[in-house]
Design a protein around this motif. Structure first.
Motif, PDB file in Angstrom:
ATOM      1  N   ASP A   1       0.824  -1.220   0.000  1.00  0.00           N
ATOM      2  CA  ASP A   1       0.000   0.000   0.000  1.00  0.00           C
ATOM      3  C   ASP A   1       0.853   1.263   0.000  1.00  0.00           C
ATOM      4  OD1 ASP A   1      -2.678  -1.218   0.192  1.00  0.00           O
ATOM      5  OD2 ASP A   1      -1.852  -2.034   2.063  1.00  0.00           O
ATOM      6  N   HIS A   2       1.952   1.199   0.763  1.00  0.00           N
ATOM      7  CA  HIS A   2       2.826   2.370   0.800  1.00  0.00           C
ATOM      8  C   HIS A   2       3.554   2.522  -0.535  1.00  0.00           C
ATOM      9  CE1 HIS A   2       5.484   5.408   2.557  1.00  0.00           C
ATOM     10  NE2 HIS A   2       4.540   5.512   3.482  1.00  0.00           N
TER      11      HIS A   2
ATOM     12  N   LEU B   1       1.298   4.044  -3.099  1.00  0.00           N
ATOM     13  CA  LEU B   1       1.089   5.481  -2.866  1.00  0.00           C
ATOM     14  C   LEU B   1       2.260   6.306  -3.402  1.00  0.00           C
ATOM     15  CD1 LEU B   1      -0.704   7.661  -1.521  1.00  0.00           C
ATOM     16  CD2 LEU B   1       0.630   7.299   0.572  1.00  0.00           C
TER      17      LEU B   1
ATOM     18  N   TRP C   1       2.325   9.078  -6.406  1.00  0.00           N
ATOM     19  CA  TRP C   1       2.782  10.458  -6.198  1.00  0.00           C
ATOM     20  C   TRP C   1       3.851  10.842  -7.217  1.00  0.00           C
ATOM     21  CZ3 TRP C   1       3.785  10.425  -0.147  1.00  0.00           C
ATOM     22  CH2 TRP C   1       2.564  10.626   0.530  1.00  0.00           C
TER      23      TRP C   1
ATOM     24  N   LEU D   1       2.586  11.035 -10.827  1.00  0.00           N
ATOM     25  CA  LEU D   1       1.800  12.259 -11.048  1.00  0.00           C
ATOM     26  C   LEU D   1       2.705  13.476 -11.250  1.00  0.00           C
ATOM     27  CD1 LEU D   1      -1.044  11.656  -8.446  1.00  0.00           C
ATOM     28  CD2 LEU D   1      -1.341  11.863 -10.927  1.00  0.00           C
TER      29      LEU D   1
ATOM     30  N   PRO E   1       5.089   8.320   8.949  1.00  0.00           N
ATOM     31  CA  PRO E   1       4.436   8.681   7.692  1.00  0.00           C
ATOM     32  C   PRO E   1       5.135   9.844   6.993  1.00  0.00           C
ATOM     33  CG  PRO E   1       3.134   9.372   9.599  1.00  0.00           C
ATOM     34  CD  PRO E   1       4.282   8.616  10.120  1.00  0.00           C
ATOM     35  N   ILE E   2       5.067   9.839   5.665  1.00  0.00           N
ATOM     36  CA  ILE E   2       5.695  10.937   4.931  1.00  0.00           C
ATOM     37  C   ILE E   2       4.621  11.840   4.316  1.00  0.00           C
ATOM     38  CG2 ILE E   2       7.869   9.762   4.435  1.00  0.00           C
ATOM     39  CD1 ILE E   2       6.816   8.969   1.762  1.00  0.00           C
TER      40      ILE E   2
ATOM     41  N   ASP F   1      -6.691  13.636  -1.490  1.00  0.00           N
ATOM     42  CA  ASP F   1      -6.345  14.148  -2.826  1.00  0.00           C
ATOM     43  C   ASP F   1      -7.095  13.325  -3.878  1.00  0.00           C
ATOM     44  OD1 ASP F   1      -4.618  15.956  -1.730  1.00  0.00           O
ATOM     45  OD2 ASP F   1      -2.813  14.741  -2.058  1.00  0.00           O
TER      46      ASP F   1
ATOM     47  N   ASP G   1      -6.468  12.706  -6.838  1.00  0.00           N
ATOM     48  CA  ASP G   1      -5.667  11.854  -7.722  1.00  0.00           C
ATOM     49  C   ASP G   1      -5.136  10.582  -7.063  1.00  0.00           C
ATOM     50  OD1 ASP G   1      -3.818  13.105  -6.125  1.00  0.00           O
ATOM     51  OD2 ASP G   1      -2.923  14.310  -7.715  1.00  0.00           O
TER      52      ASP G   1
ATOM     53  N   ASP H   1      -8.654   6.484  -5.537  1.00  0.00           N
ATOM     54  CA  ASP H   1      -8.817   5.036  -5.730  1.00  0.00           C
ATOM     55  C   ASP H   1      -7.872   4.228  -4.838  1.00  0.00           C
ATOM     56  OD1 ASP H   1      -6.730   6.171  -7.251  1.00  0.00           O
ATOM     57  OD2 ASP H   1      -6.620   4.392  -8.523  1.00  0.00           O
ATOM     58  N   LEU H   2      -6.654   4.711  -4.689  1.00  0.00           N
ATOM     59  CA  LEU H   2      -5.692   4.003  -3.830  1.00  0.00           C
ATOM     60  C   LEU H   2      -6.128   4.054  -2.369  1.00  0.00           C
ATOM     61  CD1 LEU H   2      -2.151   5.112  -5.144  1.00  0.00           C
ATOM     62  CD2 LEU H   2      -3.336   2.943  -5.547  1.00  0.00           C
TER      63      LEU H   2
ATOM     64  N   PHE I   1      -6.992   0.983  -0.014  1.00  0.00           N
ATOM     65  CA  PHE I   1      -6.270   0.814   1.250  1.00  0.00           C
ATOM     66  C   PHE I   1      -7.244   0.536   2.401  1.00  0.00           C
ATOM     67  CE2 PHE I   1      -4.591   2.944   5.140  1.00  0.00           C
ATOM     68  CZ  PHE I   1      -3.547   2.081   5.412  1.00  0.00           C
TER      69      PHE I   1
ATOM     70  N   LYS J   1      -8.853  -2.949   2.211  1.00  0.00           N
ATOM     71  CA  LYS J   1      -7.965  -4.008   2.694  1.00  0.00           C
ATOM     72  C   LYS J   1      -7.862  -3.992   4.221  1.00  0.00           C
ATOM     73  CE  LYS J   1      -4.474  -3.851  -0.819  1.00  0.00           C
ATOM     74  NZ  LYS J   1      -3.050  -3.888  -0.972  1.00  0.00           N
ATOM     75  N   ARG J   2      -7.920  -2.788   4.804  1.00  0.00           N
ATOM     76  CA  ARG J   2      -7.833  -2.717   6.264  1.00  0.00           C
ATOM     77  C   ARG J   2      -9.086  -3.333   6.893  1.00  0.00           C
ATOM     78  NH1 ARG J   2      -3.794  -1.406   4.511  1.00  0.00           N
ATOM     79  NH2 ARG J   2      -3.535  -3.626   4.902  1.00  0.00           N
TER      80      ARG J   2
ATOM     81  N   THR K   1       1.899   3.721   7.190  1.00  0.00           N
ATOM     82  CA  THR K   1       1.217   3.786   5.902  1.00  0.00           C
ATOM     83  C   THR K   1      -0.077   4.601   5.975  1.00  0.00           C
ATOM     84  OG1 THR K   1       2.174   1.648   5.388  1.00  0.00           O
ATOM     85  CG2 THR K   1       0.384   2.396   3.982  1.00  0.00           C
TER      86      THR K   1
ATOM     87  N   GLY L   1      -0.668   6.919   7.971  1.00  0.00           N
ATOM     88  CA  GLY L   1      -0.244   8.306   8.112  1.00  0.00           C
ATOM     89  C   GLY L   1       0.111   8.926   6.768  1.00  0.00           C
ATOM     90  N   SER L   2       0.841   8.183   5.944  1.00  0.00           N
ATOM     91  CA  SER L   2       1.219   8.721   4.637  1.00  0.00           C
ATOM     92  C   SER L   2      -0.016   8.966   3.768  1.00  0.00           C
ATOM     93  CB  SER L   2       2.180   7.759   3.930  1.00  0.00           C
ATOM     94  OG  SER L   2       3.411   7.682   4.624  1.00  0.00           O
ATOM     95  N   TYR L   3      -1.052   8.118   3.924  1.00  0.00           N
ATOM     96  CA  TYR L   3      -2.301   8.319   3.173  1.00  0.00           C
ATOM     97  C   TYR L   3      -3.104   9.503   3.721  1.00  0.00           C
ATOM     98  CZ  TYR L   3      -2.235   4.233   0.115  1.00  0.00           C
ATOM     99  OH  TYR L   3      -1.937   3.340  -0.889  1.00  0.00           O
TER     100      TYR L   3
END
Lengths: 473, 100
Positions: A19-20, A23, A27, A30, A110-111, B10, B12, B15-16, B20, B23-24, B53, B55-57
């Protein structure tokens, strides 16, 4: 803003968290980057076999080949390929280790999207932007014309920017320290000190306290606290020359420092964090020393993240002429006189000479000829003599100084006819100091006393020079 | 956790983000089973990954829940782990995404 993006850049992204990975891939795509995304270090290495990306972004903790090992593998083949490490752990040790292994950036999950993209662009920009003007400015002290040196310096210049550990190999006199200095000067650490130490010049205990420092009273003679070179070089570069001669016990201690970047001064219980880039050098074949058990294998791998080999002067003969000119100019500058030059035959001799002592030997030969030649054009007689006077072993500066000092003391003692007070005065030293000096070279002033019956003894005393290092109490 | 979790994402990556979360949701029973089996090592790994992960989303609450799961695993606090897993399940039921 989209116009400024380096759209041609190809990025390899590695993460075992699908998943990461998805993502980050999105990014970057894009932003117009071409992206290859893989789920393991093994797959990343497979991709790298066929195509070189402009940047690798990898997760730190992965099953199998993890981020640090991937970083090491990548830089073993391609020391200048930038690698960004992304970690779930914000731990300082991981970050420090990653930086020392040459990671361009260390990000913690997280980033944030904007921050991440900015970081990627920064790393790519660093890669492109610096090239042009650096090529000429890198290592100005290293005189070169040969292709082999151009290639080496190209590699070294790129390595300078990455904060990675470097091992310089090469024969004695090839200029390994000059290369280390050049790397330091072109690195982000150039404002901080460059500290050099020769690991073969000091006995083990002294070397340990020189490197790591000691507390007051740590051992007999430790009258004051001593900081140690790791701390002296903090923020900068520590150059460990002749690393192959470091005793095994000290190798273990050095390895520990390289693992957690903390030094523990002799006699201290406190570990002090240090931020130092290590460049080491040796004329030995370290791999051979490892095989014979004389050098720790784990330390070898830590030190030789990026190996650079200084070619011998025989492998770069086209550099002999410009080097010769350079050394002649230097003598001229020192003596404030116009530079001398070599007669064509003399120069031809230099160009074809064996020169096992490499650049250092060439420098000695050129300087000797330049000083001795009465004429501005140095004739082959001088080169013949200088080259033949130089057997394969050039003494180190310390050896040369000691040898001179010993001969000097003998001549002073002889002139003073063994009278220490007179000899000390002639040498400009007090009696105690002079006794110490004489003791250091195991000379016996009594031998120099002139006895009427044995005049000849005085003339021949140089025949039996006592061994150096055998101290008289 | 709030009753109505409407989270801007976002457009764009919509869908991801949805994938995500799907799946969780699927993973919740597995997390509960891991807690029941007292497999704290695996629970720690899952919590840690979720923290990063999610967090990044941009799912900050889910990221915090991941951190709590990780902590519960480290301190071997099965009760806290169960509570956290239930909060995660509740959040995943309520959450709605809006494009920004």
């Amino acid at each position: 803003m989209a116009d400024a993006k380096p759209r041609s850049a190809h990025l390899l992204v590695v993460d075992d968290d699908a998943d990461h990975l998805a993502l980050i891939e999105r990014w970057l795509a894009l932003e117009g980057f071409s992206v290859t995304a893989v789920g393991s270090g093994e797959k990343a290495l497979a991709v790298l076999e066929s195509k070189r990306p402009d940047l690798v972004i990898t997760d730190l903790v992965m099953g199998g080949i993890d981020g640090l090992r991937l970083l090491r593998e990548i830089h073993r083949h391609d020391p200048v390929l930038p690698v960004i490490i992304v970690s779930g752990q914000a731990g300082i040790p991981e970050a420090v280790r990653a930086t020392h292994l040459g990671a361009s950036a260390f990000l913690t999950k997280p980033i944030q999207r904007e921050g991440f993209i900015a970081e990627v662009e920064q790393v790519l920009a660093d890669q492109v932007g610096k090239d042009a003007h650096e090529v000429r400015d890198f290592a100005p002290k290293i005189i070169r014309r040969s292709q082999v040196m151009a290639e080496l310096l190209d590699r070294a210049r790129l390595v300078a920017r990455v904060d990675t550990t470097v091992l310089v190999t090469g024969e004695t006199g090839t200029g390994k320290e000059l290369l280390a200095e050049a790397i330091h000067a072109a690195s982000g650490r150039s404002e901080a000190p460059f500290v050099a130490i020769n690991c073969s010049a000091l006995p083990e205990e002294l070397l340990e306290s020189e490197l790591f420092g000691h507390e007051k009273g740590a051992f007999t003679g430790a009258m004051t606290r001593h900081e140690g070179l790791f701390q002296a070089a903090n923020g900068g570069t520590l150059f460990l020359d002749e690393i192959g001669d470091m005793p095994l016990s000290l190798q273990a201690k050095l390895l520990r420092v390289l693992q957690d970047f903390k030094v523990r001064p002799v006699g201290s219980t406190k570990a002090i964090p240090v931020d130092v880039r290590i460049i080491s050098a040796t004329h030995h074949n370290l791999e051979e020393l490892v095989q014979h058990g004389d050098f720790r294998e784990d330390l070898f791998y830590r030190l030789s993240v990026v190996p650079l080999h200084m070619p011998s002067l025989r492998e770069r003969r086209e550099d002999i002429a410009p080097l010769t000119t350079h050394f002649l100019d230097r003598v001229a500058a020192r003596t404030a006189r116009p530079p001398k030059r070599f007669a064509p035959d003399a120069l031809r001799q230099l160009l074809h000479a064996e020169l096992p002592g490499n650049v250092r030997q060439l420098q000695n030969v050129v300087e000797q000829c330049s000083v001795l030649s009465p004429s501005d054009v140095i004739s082959p007689a001088f080169t013949t003599q200088a080259l033949h006077n130089r057997p394969s072993n050039i003494p180190t500066l310390d050896e040369a100084k000691q040898s001179f000092e010993r001969r000097y003391l003998i001549s002073v003692l002889r002139a003073a006819e063994g009278n220490v007070t007179t000899a000390a005065r002639m040498a400009g030293r007090n009696r105690t100091e002079f006794y110490k000096l004489v003791g250091r070279y195991a000379l016996d002033p009594a031998q120099f006393r002139r006895r009427k019956t044995s005049k000849k003894d005085d003339e021949t005393d140089e025949e039996t020079p006592p061994l150096m290092g055998q101290q008289m109490e | 956790m709030t009753n109505q979790a409407v989270i801007p994402v976002d457009a764009d990556i919509m869908d991801l983000a949805e994938e995500f979360l799907r799946k969780r949701r699927q993973a919740v029973p597995r997390i509960l089973a891991i807690i029941a089996a007292n497999d704290m090592g695996e629970l720690r790994r899952i919590g840690h990954e979720l923290k990063g992960t999610a967090g990044s989303y941009g799912f900050d609450e889910l990221s915090r829940a991941g951190a709590a799961l990780e902590e519960a695993a480290v301190t071997e606090d099965a009760e806290r782990a169960r509570d956290t897993a239930n909060r995660i399940a509740a959040f995943l039921q309520q959450v709605a995404l809006v494009a920004r």
